[in-house]
Design an enzyme around this catalytic site. Structure first.
Site, PDB file in Angstrom:
ATOM      1  N   GLY A  65       0.828  -1.219   0.000  1.00 17.83           N
ATOM      2  CA  GLY A  65       0.000   0.000   0.000  1.00 17.83           C
ATOM      3  C   GLY A  65       0.854   1.258   0.000  1.00 17.83           C
ATOM      4  O   GLY A  65       0.490   2.283   0.580  1.00 17.83           O
ATOM      5  N   LEU A 114       1.664   3.506  -2.142  1.00 23.32           N
ATOM      6  CA  LEU A 114       1.323   4.750  -2.853  1.00 23.32           C
ATOM      7  C   LEU A 114       0.250   5.560  -2.128  1.00 23.32           C
ATOM      8  O   LEU A 114      -0.240   6.555  -2.646  1.00 23.32           O
ATOM      9  CB  LEU A 114       0.855   4.442  -4.283  1.00 23.32           C
ATOM     10  N   GLY A 115      -0.112   5.149  -0.911  1.00 26.84           N
ATOM     11  CA  GLY A 115      -1.137   5.864  -0.163  1.00 26.84           C
ATOM     12  C   GLY A 115      -0.577   7.045   0.606  1.00 26.84           C
ATOM     13  O   GLY A 115       0.579   7.451   0.431  1.00 26.84           O
ATOM     14  N   ASP A 130       2.244  -1.692  -4.450  1.00 24.67           N
ATOM     15  CA  ASP A 130       0.838  -1.254  -4.343  1.00 24.67           C
ATOM     16  C   ASP A 130       0.068  -1.917  -5.483  1.00 24.67           C
ATOM     17  O   ASP A 130       0.663  -2.498  -6.407  1.00 24.67           O
ATOM     18  CB  ASP A 130       0.751   0.276  -4.458  1.00 24.67           C
ATOM     19  N   TYR A 135     -14.471  -1.126   9.534  1.00 21.98           N
ATOM     20  CA  TYR A 135     -13.064  -0.707   9.650  1.00 21.98           C
ATOM     21  C   TYR A 135     -12.549  -1.051  11.057  1.00 21.98           C
ATOM     22  O   TYR A 135     -11.492  -1.673  11.209  1.00 21.98           O
ATOM     23  CB  TYR A 135     -12.981   0.794   9.393  1.00 21.98           C
ATOM     24  N   LYS A 195      -9.689  -3.626  12.435  1.00 23.58           N
ATOM     25  CA  LYS A 195      -8.511  -3.145  13.183  1.00 23.58           C
ATOM     26  C   LYS A 195      -8.352  -3.915  14.504  1.00 23.58           C
ATOM     27  O   LYS A 195      -7.242  -4.315  14.854  1.00 23.58           O
ATOM     28  CB  LYS A 195      -8.604  -1.639  13.425  1.00 23.58           C
TER      29      LYS A 195
HETATM   30  P1  NAD Z   1      -4.430   5.043   1.788  1.00 19.88           P
HETATM   31  O1  NAD Z   1      -5.849   4.705   1.505  1.00 19.88           O
HETATM   32  O2  NAD Z   1      -3.950   6.410   1.505  1.00 19.88           O
HETATM   33  O3  NAD Z   1      -3.464   4.019   1.054  1.00 19.88           O
HETATM   34  C1  NAD Z   1      -3.730   2.643   1.038  1.00 19.88           C
HETATM   35  C2  NAD Z   1      -3.054   2.060  -0.186  1.00 19.88           C
HETATM   36  O4  NAD Z   1      -3.368   0.671  -0.204  1.00 19.88           O
HETATM   37  C3  NAD Z   1      -3.542   2.666  -1.507  1.00 19.88           C
HETATM   38  O5  NAD Z   1      -2.462   3.183  -2.250  1.00 19.88           O
HETATM   39  C4  NAD Z   1      -4.209   1.496  -2.230  1.00 19.88           C
HETATM   40  O6  NAD Z   1      -3.987   1.490  -3.627  1.00 19.88           O
HETATM   41  C5  NAD Z   1      -3.532   0.308  -1.557  1.00 19.88           C
HETATM   42  N1  NAD Z   1      -4.335  -0.915  -1.637  1.00 19.88           N
HETATM   43  C6  NAD Z   1      -5.679  -1.062  -1.548  1.00 19.88           C
HETATM   44  N2  NAD Z   1      -6.022  -2.347  -1.699  1.00 19.88           N
HETATM   45  C7  NAD Z   1      -4.874  -3.042  -1.852  1.00 19.88           C
HETATM   46  C8  NAD Z   1      -4.563  -4.407  -2.040  1.00 19.88           C
HETATM   47  N3  NAD Z   1      -5.518  -5.339  -2.137  1.00 19.88           N
HETATM   48  N4  NAD Z   1      -3.263  -4.752  -2.141  1.00 19.88           N
HETATM   49  C9  NAD Z   1      -2.281  -3.828  -2.074  1.00 19.88           C
HETATM   50  N5  NAD Z   1      -2.513  -2.515  -1.935  1.00 19.88           N
HETATM   51  C10 NAD Z   1      -3.794  -2.131  -1.812  1.00 19.88           C
HETATM   52  O7  NAD Z   1      -4.189   4.673   3.331  1.00 19.88           O
HETATM   53  P2  NAD Z   1      -3.109   5.297   4.332  1.00 19.88           P
HETATM   54  O8  NAD Z   1      -3.711   6.531   4.909  1.00 19.88           O
HETATM   55  O9  NAD Z   1      -1.770   5.353   3.716  1.00 19.88           O
HETATM   56  O10 NAD Z   1      -3.171   4.199   5.491  1.00 19.88           O
HETATM   57  C11 NAD Z   1      -2.291   3.103   5.525  1.00 19.88           C
HETATM   58  C12 NAD Z   1      -2.647   2.272   6.744  1.00 19.88           C
HETATM   59  O11 NAD Z   1      -2.629   3.087   7.929  1.00 19.88           O
HETATM   60  C13 NAD Z   1      -4.055   1.646   6.699  1.00 19.88           C
HETATM   61  O12 NAD Z   1      -4.004   0.381   7.318  1.00 19.88           O
HETATM   62  C14 NAD Z   1      -4.879   2.582   7.551  1.00 19.88           C
HETATM   63  O13 NAD Z   1      -5.979   1.929   8.123  1.00 19.88           O
HETATM   64  C15 NAD Z   1      -3.865   2.992   8.608  1.00 19.88           C
HETATM   65  N6  NAD Z   1      -4.210   4.272   9.233  1.00 19.88           N
HETATM   66  C16 NAD Z   1      -4.197   5.422   8.503  1.00 19.88           C
HETATM   67  C17 NAD Z   1      -4.536   6.614   9.123  1.00 19.88           C
HETATM   68  C18 NAD Z   1      -4.550   7.917   8.373  1.00 19.88           C
HETATM   69  O14 NAD Z   1      -5.043   8.921   8.905  1.00 19.88           O
HETATM   70  N7  NAD Z   1      -4.015   7.965   7.134  1.00 19.88           N
HETATM   71  C19 NAD Z   1      -4.885   6.630  10.479  1.00 19.88           C
HETATM   72  C20 NAD Z   1      -4.931   5.421  11.167  1.00 19.88           C
HETATM   73  C21 NAD Z   1      -4.555   4.239  10.554  1.00 19.88           C
HETATM   74  C1  AKB Z   2      -9.809   7.214   8.963  1.00 18.53           C
HETATM   75  O1  AKB Z   2     -10.380   8.305   9.207  1.00 18.53           O
HETATM   76  O2  AKB Z   2     -10.377   6.215   8.533  1.00 18.53           O
HETATM   77  C2  AKB Z   2      -8.342   7.107   9.293  1.00 18.53           C
HETATM   78  C3  AKB Z   2      -8.163   6.598  10.671  1.00 18.53           C
HETATM   79  C4  AKB Z   2      -8.177   7.523  11.814  1.00 18.53           C
HETATM   80  O3  AKB Z   2      -8.018   5.414  10.847  1.00 18.53           O
HETATM   81  N1  AKB Z   2      -7.742   8.391   9.081  1.00 18.53           N
END
Ligand code: NAD
Ligand code: AKB
Length: 321
Positions: A8, A10-11, A34, A142, A146
């Site tokens: 993942g 590219l997120g 990704d 979600y 988690k």
């Molecule tokens: P994001 O949605 O920006 O990026 C997720 C990436 O996963 C995307 O680039 C997508 O293309 C890729 N993806 C989706 N399905 C896939 C698959 N089957 N195989 C491989 N890649 C796949 O998410 P993020 O904000 O970078 O979050 C990353 C992790 O951190 C997640 O587990 C999220 O729950 C956790 N998280 C994020 C936040 C936040 O605020 N960003 C907060 C708490 C937890």
């Molecule tokens: C979301 O809002 O889903 C994320 C998180 C707090 O897990 N940013």
């Protein structure tokens, strides 16, 4: 130097974690993967990149074998709002994806980082100074993935000796990549709209209090946790961490210190509001502070100054192209 695989990548997080890992361990030691294709000039460009769907165990297996991976940062997931819109897909990506990663990590003795979330808590959880160990009965898919992910990582640690570590991350604020379908995305959107248009329509109510953190602190936390002395980790999956507990109205006020005419109205989205209302208002992160010296650098004021400066620079660069 360990070889590190990031799923993942590219997120929102991967776009800043991958460059930070490459700066510390060397570009060739970090394999970014990704579902999406890597666009030229992307933040994760500059080192090995590959397609990897985490729901396909053979693809995880092949990447770990081919690159002789030591550490996996497993970021691939659907975030809260996207997950609520597609619960079956969320279960598949968030749970089957994690299970595949853990199984391959068990076979190849890899260390695993798993990002949990404030979403792992639910309406029955104490909402203020939410303790490290407390009630976890989330009412979103979600959150269910988690909590299950935290438990599965703990299981692989005690049953198979896999070195799994995790963080309960709050909403993350950043400017490099757009957030991917979360409830806390309003904060990033508010900054972008403030800088571009000096007005924003917020999908959460003005007094919705949630934990937030600036991305450089989140990236440092992930890397520090993975490098911490294992003997000091009492919780593994997953540590509460936070940097600030803020409402949309407070964020708008902080932005007005830089953009005085900034206007915000509130057009509440009931789905995302219900998700936010089921989450903590503030986390107690004292366990992380004690066990591996967690401490954020950015408070609301410092984050706001930096975000606005960076977004203005990016906007100016885009306009001059
Ligand atoms: P994001 O949605 O920006 O990026 C997720 C990436 O996963 C995307 O680039 C997508 O293309 C890729 N993806 C989706 N399905 C896939 C698959 N089957 N195989 C491989 N890649 C796949 O998410 P993020 O904000 O970078 O979050 C990353 C992790 O951190 C997640 O587990 C999220 O729950 C956790 N998280 C994020 C936040 C936040 O605020 N960003 C907060 C708490 C937890
Ligand atoms: C979301 O809002 O889903 C994320 C998180 C707090 O897990 N940013």
């Amino acid at each position: 130097m360990p070889t590190i695989l990031v799923t993942g990548a590219l997120g929102q997080i991967g776009s800043e974690l991958v460059p930070a890992l490459r700066a510390r361990h060397g570009a060739d030691s970090v394999i970014a993967t990704d579902l999406k294709a890597l666009a030229p000039g992307n933040a994760t460009d500059g080192g090995p990149y590959g397609h990897l769907d985490c729901t396909e165990v053979q693809q995880v297996h092949e990447a770990v074998r081919r690159y002789d991976v030591d550490v996996i940062y497993h970021l691939a997931a659907l975030l809260s709002a996207s997950a609520e819109a597609a619960p079956q897909l969320a279960w598949s990506v968030n749970m089957s994806g994690l299970y595949n990663v853990l199984e391959v990590a068990r076979e190849y003795r890899c260390k695993v980082f798993f990002p949990s979330s404030i979403g792992a808590f639910g309406p029955g959880t104490p909402r203020d100074a939410t303790p490290q160990v407390t009630i976890q009965r989330p009412n979103t898919i979600y959150g269910v993935t988690k909590v299950s992910g935290e438990l599965l990582c703990d299981y692989y640690a005690h049953r198979f000796g896999v070195d799994t570590r995790g963080l309960r991350l709050p909403g993350l604020v950043s400017y490099v990549a757009a957030p991917g379908g979360g409830t806390t995305d309003y904060a990033v959107e508010m900054f972008i709209h403030a800088v571009r248009y000096a007005r924003y329509s917020c999908f959460l109510a003005s007094d919705t209090r949630l934990d937030m953190m600036y991305m450089p602190d989140a990236v440092a936390a992930m890397m520090d946790l993975m490098e911490a002395d294992e003997a000091r980790l009492h919780h593994r999956n997953a540590y509460n961490i936070t940097a600030m507990s803020i409402t949309p109205a407070e964020l708008a006020d902080a932005i007005r210190q830089h953009i005085p005419g900034f206007i915000v109205d509130y057009d509440v989205d009931p789905v995302r509001q219900a998700i936010a209302d089921s989450w903590p208002r503030s986390l107690d992160d004292s366990a992380a502070r004690q066990d591996w010296n967690w401490s954020p650098r950015f408070d609301l004021k410092a984050m706001t100054s930096d975000m606005i400066e960076r977004l203005k620079d990016r906007l100016a660069a885009a306009r001059s192209r």
